[in-house]
Design a protein around this motif. Structure first.
Motif, PDB file in Angstrom:
ATOM      1  N   LEU A 270      10.526 -20.736   7.302  1.00  0.00           N
ATOM      2  CA  LEU A 270      10.935 -19.501   6.636  1.00  0.00           C
ATOM      3  C   LEU A 270      10.198 -19.313   5.321  1.00  0.00           C
ATOM      4  O   LEU A 270       9.916 -18.183   4.914  1.00  0.00           O
ATOM      5  CB  LEU A 270      12.446 -19.506   6.401  1.00  0.00           C
ATOM      6  CG  LEU A 270      13.320 -19.554   7.663  1.00  0.00           C
ATOM      7  CD1 LEU A 270      14.788 -19.501   7.287  1.00  0.00           C
ATOM      8  CD2 LEU A 270      12.975 -18.415   8.614  1.00  0.00           C
ATOM      9  N   ALA A 271       9.873 -20.429   4.670  1.00  0.00           N
ATOM     10  CA  ALA A 271       9.144 -20.344   3.404  1.00  0.00           C
ATOM     11  C   ALA A 271       7.773 -19.683   3.594  1.00  0.00           C
ATOM     12  O   ALA A 271       7.263 -19.016   2.682  1.00  0.00           O
ATOM     13  CB  ALA A 271       8.975 -21.739   2.802  1.00  0.00           C
ATOM     14  N   LEU A 272       7.189 -19.850   4.769  1.00  0.00           N
ATOM     15  CA  LEU A 272       5.892 -19.232   5.047  1.00  0.00           C
ATOM     16  C   LEU A 272       6.016 -17.708   5.081  1.00  0.00           C
ATOM     17  O   LEU A 272       5.138 -16.991   4.603  1.00  0.00           O
ATOM     18  CB  LEU A 272       5.334 -19.739   6.374  1.00  0.00           C
ATOM     19  CG  LEU A 272       5.155 -21.261   6.499  1.00  0.00           C
ATOM     20  CD1 LEU A 272       4.585 -21.606   7.864  1.00  0.00           C
ATOM     21  CD2 LEU A 272       4.261 -21.794   5.397  1.00  0.00           C
ATOM     22  N   TYR A 273       7.119 -17.218   5.655  1.00  0.00           N
ATOM     23  CA  TYR A 273       7.355 -15.772   5.679  1.00  0.00           C
ATOM     24  C   TYR A 273       7.565 -15.240   4.260  1.00  0.00           C
ATOM     25  O   TYR A 273       7.051 -14.174   3.907  1.00  0.00           O
ATOM     26  CB  TYR A 273       8.589 -15.446   6.526  1.00  0.00           C
ATOM     27  CG  TYR A 273       8.361 -15.534   8.007  1.00  0.00           C
ATOM     28  CD1 TYR A 273       7.951 -14.417   8.737  1.00  0.00           C
ATOM     29  CD2 TYR A 273       8.568 -16.729   8.691  1.00  0.00           C
ATOM     30  CE1 TYR A 273       7.754 -14.492  10.105  1.00  0.00           C
ATOM     31  CE2 TYR A 273       8.372 -16.809  10.060  1.00  0.00           C
ATOM     32  CZ  TYR A 273       7.965 -15.693  10.756  1.00  0.00           C
ATOM     33  OH  TYR A 273       7.758 -15.771  12.118  1.00  0.00           O
ATOM     34  N   VAL A 274       8.321 -15.975   3.465  1.00  0.00           N
ATOM     35  CA  VAL A 274       8.575 -15.552   2.084  1.00  0.00           C
ATOM     36  C   VAL A 274       7.260 -15.428   1.324  1.00  0.00           C
ATOM     37  O   VAL A 274       7.016 -14.437   0.625  1.00  0.00           O
ATOM     38  CB  VAL A 274       9.511 -16.553   1.369  1.00  0.00           C
ATOM     39  CG1 VAL A 274       9.574 -16.245  -0.130  1.00  0.00           C
ATOM     40  CG2 VAL A 274      10.907 -16.484   1.968  1.00  0.00           C
ATOM     41  N   THR A 275       6.391 -16.422   1.480  1.00  0.00           N
ATOM     42  CA  THR A 275       5.104 -16.401   0.790  1.00  0.00           C
ATOM     43  C   THR A 275       4.260 -15.209   1.221  1.00  0.00           C
ATOM     44  O   THR A 275       3.661 -14.518   0.380  1.00  0.00           O
ATOM     45  CB  THR A 275       4.332 -17.707   1.076  1.00  0.00           C
ATOM     46  OG1 THR A 275       5.101 -18.816   0.619  1.00  0.00           O
ATOM     47  CG2 THR A 275       2.988 -17.705   0.356  1.00  0.00           C
ATOM     48  N   ARG A 276       4.234 -14.935   2.525  1.00  0.00           N
ATOM     49  CA  ARG A 276       3.420 -13.805   3.019  1.00  0.00           C
ATOM     50  C   ARG A 276       3.990 -12.478   2.553  1.00  0.00           C
ATOM     51  O   ARG A 276       3.239 -11.560   2.180  1.00  0.00           O
ATOM     52  CB  ARG A 276       3.366 -13.849   4.561  1.00  0.00           C
ATOM     53  CG  ARG A 276       2.546 -12.712   5.171  1.00  0.00           C
ATOM     54  CD  ARG A 276       1.088 -12.801   4.767  1.00  0.00           C
ATOM     55  NE  ARG A 276       0.306 -11.661   5.236  1.00  0.00           N
ATOM     56  CZ  ARG A 276       0.117 -10.542   4.557  1.00  0.00           C
ATOM     57  NH1 ARG A 276       0.689 -10.386   3.349  1.00  0.00           N
ATOM     58  NH2 ARG A 276      -0.621  -9.567   5.046  1.00  0.00           N
ATOM     59  N   LEU A 277       5.316 -12.344   2.553  1.00  0.00           N
ATOM     60  CA  LEU A 277       5.926 -11.087   2.116  1.00  0.00           C
ATOM     61  C   LEU A 277       5.742 -10.868   0.621  1.00  0.00           C
ATOM     62  O   LEU A 277       5.555  -9.728   0.168  1.00  0.00           O
ATOM     63  CB  LEU A 277       7.420 -11.083   2.476  1.00  0.00           C
ATOM     64  CG  LEU A 277       7.717 -10.960   3.980  1.00  0.00           C
ATOM     65  CD1 LEU A 277       9.184 -11.229   4.255  1.00  0.00           C
ATOM     66  CD2 LEU A 277       7.322  -9.577   4.502  1.00  0.00           C
ATOM     67  N   ARG A 278       5.766 -11.927  -0.159  1.00  0.00           N
ATOM     68  CA  ARG A 278       5.502 -11.788  -1.595  1.00  0.00           C
ATOM     69  C   ARG A 278       4.064 -11.353  -1.849  1.00  0.00           C
ATOM     70  O   ARG A 278       3.794 -10.563  -2.745  1.00  0.00           O
ATOM     71  CB  ARG A 278       5.810 -13.104  -2.306  1.00  0.00           C
ATOM     72  CG  ARG A 278       7.303 -13.325  -2.516  1.00  0.00           C
ATOM     73  CD  ARG A 278       7.603 -14.611  -3.221  1.00  0.00           C
ATOM     74  NE  ARG A 278       9.037 -14.749  -3.453  1.00  0.00           N
ATOM     75  CZ  ARG A 278       9.659 -15.901  -3.614  1.00  0.00           C
ATOM     76  NH1 ARG A 278       8.975 -17.043  -3.554  1.00  0.00           N
ATOM     77  NH2 ARG A 278      10.968 -15.935  -3.816  1.00  0.00           N
ATOM     78  N   ALA A 279       3.143 -11.879  -1.037  1.00  0.00           N
ATOM     79  CA  ALA A 279       1.749 -11.449  -1.165  1.00  0.00           C
ATOM     80  C   ALA A 279       1.630  -9.969  -0.831  1.00  0.00           C
ATOM     81  O   ALA A 279       0.861  -9.225  -1.464  1.00  0.00           O
ATOM     82  CB  ALA A 279       0.860 -12.277  -0.238  1.00  0.00           C
ATOM     83  N   ALA A 280       2.401  -9.515   0.159  1.00  0.00           N
ATOM     84  CA  ALA A 280       2.389  -8.095   0.529  1.00  0.00           C
ATOM     85  C   ALA A 280       2.979  -7.243  -0.596  1.00  0.00           C
ATOM     86  O   ALA A 280       2.518  -6.120  -0.834  1.00  0.00           O
ATOM     87  CB  ALA A 280       3.168  -7.888   1.822  1.00  0.00           C
ATOM     88  N   GLN A 281       3.971  -7.772  -1.290  1.00  0.00           N
ATOM     89  CA  GLN A 281       4.528  -7.052  -2.436  1.00  0.00           C
ATOM     90  C   GLN A 281       3.473  -6.891  -3.523  1.00  0.00           C
ATOM     91  O   GLN A 281       3.321  -5.814  -4.110  1.00  0.00           O
ATOM     92  CB  GLN A 281       5.741  -7.802  -3.002  1.00  0.00           C
ATOM     93  CG  GLN A 281       7.025  -7.598  -2.215  1.00  0.00           C
ATOM     94  CD  GLN A 281       8.197  -8.335  -2.822  1.00  0.00           C
ATOM     95  OE1 GLN A 281       8.074  -9.504  -3.185  1.00  0.00           O
ATOM     96  NE2 GLN A 281       9.332  -7.669  -2.926  1.00  0.00           N
ATOM     97  N   GLU A 282       2.744  -7.961  -3.800  1.00  0.00           N
ATOM     98  CA  GLU A 282       1.706  -7.910  -4.830  1.00  0.00           C
ATOM     99  C   GLU A 282       0.597  -6.934  -4.455  1.00  0.00           C
ATOM    100  O   GLU A 282      -0.021  -6.315  -5.329  1.00  0.00           O
ATOM    101  CB  GLU A 282       1.128  -9.303  -5.049  1.00  0.00           C
ATOM    102  CG  GLU A 282       2.127 -10.292  -5.643  1.00  0.00           C
ATOM    103  CD  GLU A 282       1.589 -11.708  -5.699  1.00  0.00           C
ATOM    104  OE1 GLU A 282       0.417 -11.909  -5.288  1.00  0.00           O
ATOM    105  OE2 GLU A 282       2.327 -12.610  -6.152  1.00  0.00           O
ATOM    106  N   ALA A 283       0.375  -6.787  -3.141  1.00  0.00           N
ATOM    107  CA  ALA A 283      -0.664  -5.862  -2.669  1.00  0.00           C
ATOM    108  C   ALA A 283      -0.157  -4.427  -2.587  1.00  0.00           C
ATOM    109  O   ALA A 283      -0.928  -3.510  -2.299  1.00  0.00           O
ATOM    110  CB  ALA A 283      -1.181  -6.309  -1.309  1.00  0.00           C
ATOM    111  N   GLY A 284       1.137  -4.224  -2.827  1.00  0.00           N
ATOM    112  CA  GLY A 284       1.705  -2.878  -2.775  1.00  0.00           C
ATOM    113  C   GLY A 284       2.108  -2.440  -1.377  1.00  0.00           C
ATOM    114  O   GLY A 284       2.398  -1.257  -1.164  1.00  0.00           O
TER     115      GLY A 284
END
Length: 216
Positions: A152-166
């Protein structure tokens, strides 16, 4: 006379561990978690009970270790089969691609999850441990801590990267957002209501990403 080569104890231990892992997984698949015993595992693996107790304190520990080893091998095989991909792409974490296309990346991961859940070698022990973890709080907590949380931590990391990318709203909690992806998949798998397919995984991603995207 040529000198006699001493037996390789580490290789023998590896063989014994693998035999115990295979025996534990086979038994939990055939008779269920509760009817699986240390005695049964030892007999199936061709080792003594003390060999098992030397490495593991309980049946639950044996099965958890066996399942983690099986899941790890399955992940390695999947990674080797998928190759390294093409083009210059970043990677937010092992196993979660970051190509800049959130929906495509999530579909890739969820399709792989569908394949794992449909794999007979993984399905039976996963169901057995999942079911037992509901009534055995200690086993359930260990299952979550050792297997689910790292994934699940992998999903959190990817979604946070998507947040940073807008690509995902700033007010979205990634830990809750990932449940929009994993929850429906596990619900259908656990209840066997309908077939678990790649098409279904793709639809989950499309619905979830549409709700996570920034609003005009």
């Amino acid at each position: 006379m040529a000198p006699t080569k001493a037996p390789d104890s580490s290789r023998r231990s590896d063989r014994s561990r693998r035999a115990i892992h295979d025996a534990a997984l086979a038994l939990v698949t055939e008779v269920g978690y509760r009817r699986t015993t240390i005695e049964g595992i030892a007999a199936r693996a061709g080792v003594g009970k003390q060999t098992i107790y030397r490495w593991w304190p309980s049946k639950a520990a044996v099965l958890m270790d066996a399942f983690l080893d099986l899941a790890g091998r399955a992940a390695e095989d999947a990674g080797a089969g998928s190759g390294s991909g093409s083009g210059d792409t970043g990677e937010s974490a092992p196993g979660i691609p970051d190509t800049g296309d959130l929906a495509a990346d999530l579909k890739l991961v969820l399709r792989a999850t569908v394949d794992e859940l449909n794999d007979p070698a993984l399905e039976a022990p996963t169901r057995a441990l999942t079911a037992e973890g509901i009534v055995d709080a200690k086993l359930g907590a260990e299952f979550v801590h050792k297997l689910l949380d790292p994934q699940l931590a992998l999903y959190v990391t990817r979604l946070r990267a998507a947040q940073e990318a807008g690509d995902v709203r700033a007010d979205v909690d990634p830990r809750i957002a990932l449940e929009l992806l994993i929850g429906p998949l596990m619900h259908r798998w656990l209840l066997r209501t309908l077939p678990l397919t790649h098409a279904y995984a793709d639809e989950i991603v499309d619905y979830a990403v549409g709700g996570l995207a920034p609003r005009a």
